[in-house]
Design a protein around this motif. Structure first.
Motif, mmCIF file in Angstrom:
data_model
loop_
_atom_site.group_PDB
_atom_site.id
_atom_site.type_symbol
_atom_site.label_atom_id
_atom_site.label_comp_id
_atom_site.label_asym_id
_atom_site.label_seq_id
_atom_site.Cartn_x
_atom_site.Cartn_y
_atom_site.Cartn_z
ATOM 1 N N ALA A 13 -24.606 -26.610 10.545
ATOM 2 C CA ALA A 13 -24.784 -25.334 9.471
ATOM 3 C C ALA A 13 -23.758 -26.029 8.375
ATOM 4 N N GLU A 14 -24.024 -25.740 7.006
ATOM 5 C CA GLU A 14 -23.512 -26.575 6.024
ATOM 6 C C GLU A 14 -23.327 -25.258 4.778
ATOM 7 N N ALA A 15 -22.538 -25.767 3.893
ATOM 8 C CA ALA A 15 -22.328 -24.811 2.672
ATOM 9 C C ALA A 15 -21.973 -25.704 1.424
ATOM 10 N N PHE A 16 -22.403 -25.416 0.392
ATOM 11 C CA PHE A 16 -21.995 -26.191 -0.734
ATOM 12 C C PHE A 16 -21.073 -25.344 -1.557
ATOM 13 N N SER A 17 -20.459 -24.174 -1.396
ATOM 14 C CA SER A 17 -19.542 -23.389 -2.082
ATOM 15 C C SER A 17 -19.042 -22.237 -1.022
ATOM 16 N N ASP A 18 -17.968 -21.735 -1.529
ATOM 17 C CA ASP A 18 -17.217 -20.683 -0.393
ATOM 18 C C ASP A 18 -17.667 -19.376 -0.731
ATOM 19 N N PRO A 19 -18.567 -18.684 -0.017
ATOM 20 C CA PRO A 19 -19.030 -17.305 -0.163
ATOM 21 C C PRO A 19 -17.831 -16.300 -0.408
ATOM 22 N N PRO A 20 -17.793 -15.423 -1.417
ATOM 23 C CA PRO A 20 -16.757 -14.767 -1.531
ATOM 24 C C PRO A 20 -16.449 -13.561 -0.211
ATOM 25 N N ARG A 41 -9.879 -20.466 1.640
ATOM 26 C CA ARG A 41 -11.525 -20.433 1.374
ATOM 27 C C ARG A 41 -12.213 -21.426 2.047
ATOM 28 N N GLU A 42 -11.745 -22.670 2.058
ATOM 29 C CA GLU A 42 -12.516 -23.755 2.781
ATOM 30 C C GLU A 42 -12.620 -23.587 4.291
ATOM 31 N N PHE A 43 -11.269 -23.263 4.643
ATOM 32 C CA PHE A 43 -11.261 -23.116 6.263
ATOM 33 C C PHE A 43 -12.195 -21.746 6.734
ATOM 34 N N ALA A 44 -12.174 -20.804 5.899
ATOM 35 C CA ALA A 44 -13.167 -19.612 6.165
ATOM 36 C C ALA A 44 -14.625 -20.008 6.191
ATOM 37 N N THR A 45 -15.097 -20.820 5.040
ATOM 38 C CA THR A 45 -16.557 -21.320 5.215
ATOM 39 C C THR A 45 -16.918 -22.323 6.365
ATOM 40 N N GLY A 46 -15.824 -23.156 6.575
ATOM 41 C CA GLY A 46 -15.943 -23.945 7.830
ATOM 42 C C GLY A 46 -16.080 -23.321 9.047
ATOM 43 N N ARG A 47 -15.245 -22.357 9.290
ATOM 44 C CA ARG A 47 -15.319 -21.517 10.265
ATOM 45 C C ARG A 47 -16.647 -20.766 10.314
ATOM 46 N N GLY A 48 -17.119 -20.164 9.112
ATOM 47 C CA GLY A 48 -18.619 -19.479 9.170
ATOM 48 C C GLY A 48 -19.613 -20.445 9.611
ATOM 49 N N CYS A 49 -19.635 -21.831 8.762
ATOM 50 C CA CYS A 49 -20.554 -22.888 9.277
ATOM 51 C C CYS A 49 -20.514 -22.885 10.960
ATOM 52 N N ALA A 50 -19.397 -23.144 11.405
ATOM 53 C CA ALA A 50 -19.367 -23.260 12.939
ATOM 54 C C ALA A 50 -19.995 -22.262 13.661
#
Length: 221
Positions: A13-20, A41-50
């Motif tokens: 999974a990947e993201a190109f921005s940090d969802p609020p 924010r980058e930590f939260a998005t990375g965990r969300g992708c995981a």
């Protein structure tokens, strides 16, 4: 993007921005409680992708904490890797029945800052980089080398629990087929139970980003 360089059966999974609305479990919040907003924010998005990647393998949402040197602690029976850079976050996971280890990294497709290459590249690698730059000047090959070494460390550490310096792996990049080979210059601990002399990986340069991925299959020697 990352799905183009990982094998079938591996979830990503990947993201190109940090969802609020990217949320963390309380246990994860404790890991970044004192971090600046950008890091959180980058930590939260990375965990969300995981969690999204794990969900594709049938794993229910749960905290993904951090172990030694900040490496993610995956649910029992799974291996994976998380990466983030400016404008990009991604996670790749697989069942431990299928893969021994995974290492992924993302970097901007820009030249390394002055003085960095001499600290990360071996003399032979620097010679090969000069050849690559002459043959295909449109890619930041020095950054790709750095990215491949980061993926190599991320694949090595979960297997060995040991540090791996930039000088401890010799990377050969193949521009023709988007692969690279990482030859280890240090011995892996004997107690890992199998010979480990290097890793094979794949790379991609697209959209201003460089991605590298190592997925070592369970039957790889």
């Amino acid at each position: 993007m990352i799905d183009a360089i990982v094998p079938a059966g591996v979830a990503c999974a990947e993201a190109f921005s940090d969802p609020p609305d990217a949320a963390l479990f309380p246990e994860e919040e404790a890991l970044v409680g004192r971090a600046v907003d950008k890091r959180r924010r980058e930590f939260a998005t990375g965990r969300g992708c995981a969690r999204s990647a794990l969900a594709a393998l049938g794993v229910a949402p749960a905290p993904i904490l951090a172990g030694d040197r900040g490496a993610p602690l995956w649910p029992p029976g799974f291996v994976g890797s998380i990466t983030h850079c400016s404008g990009y976050r991604a996670a790749v996971v697989a069942s431990a029945r299928d893969a021994r280890t995974i290492g992924v990294d993302a970097e901007p497709d820009d030249a390394l800052p002055d003085g960095v290459l001499s600290t990360v590249a071996l003399p032979g690698e620097r010679g090969r980089l000069r050849d690559l730059a002459l043959a295909a000047p449109g890619i930041s090959w020095d950054r790709l080398l750095f990215c491949a070494k980061e993926a190599t460390y991320k694949a090595w550490f979960p297997l060995t629990g040991r540090w791996l310096g930039f000088e401890d792996a010799d990377i050969t990049i193949n521009p023709a087929d988007g692969t690279f080979e990482a030859r280890l210059l240090v011995e892996a601990p004997a107690d890992i139970g199998f010979p480990l002399t290097g890793f094979s990986g794949r790379w991609l340069a697209s959209g201003g980003l460089i991605l590298t991925a190592i997925v070592q299959a369970r039957d790889t020697r």
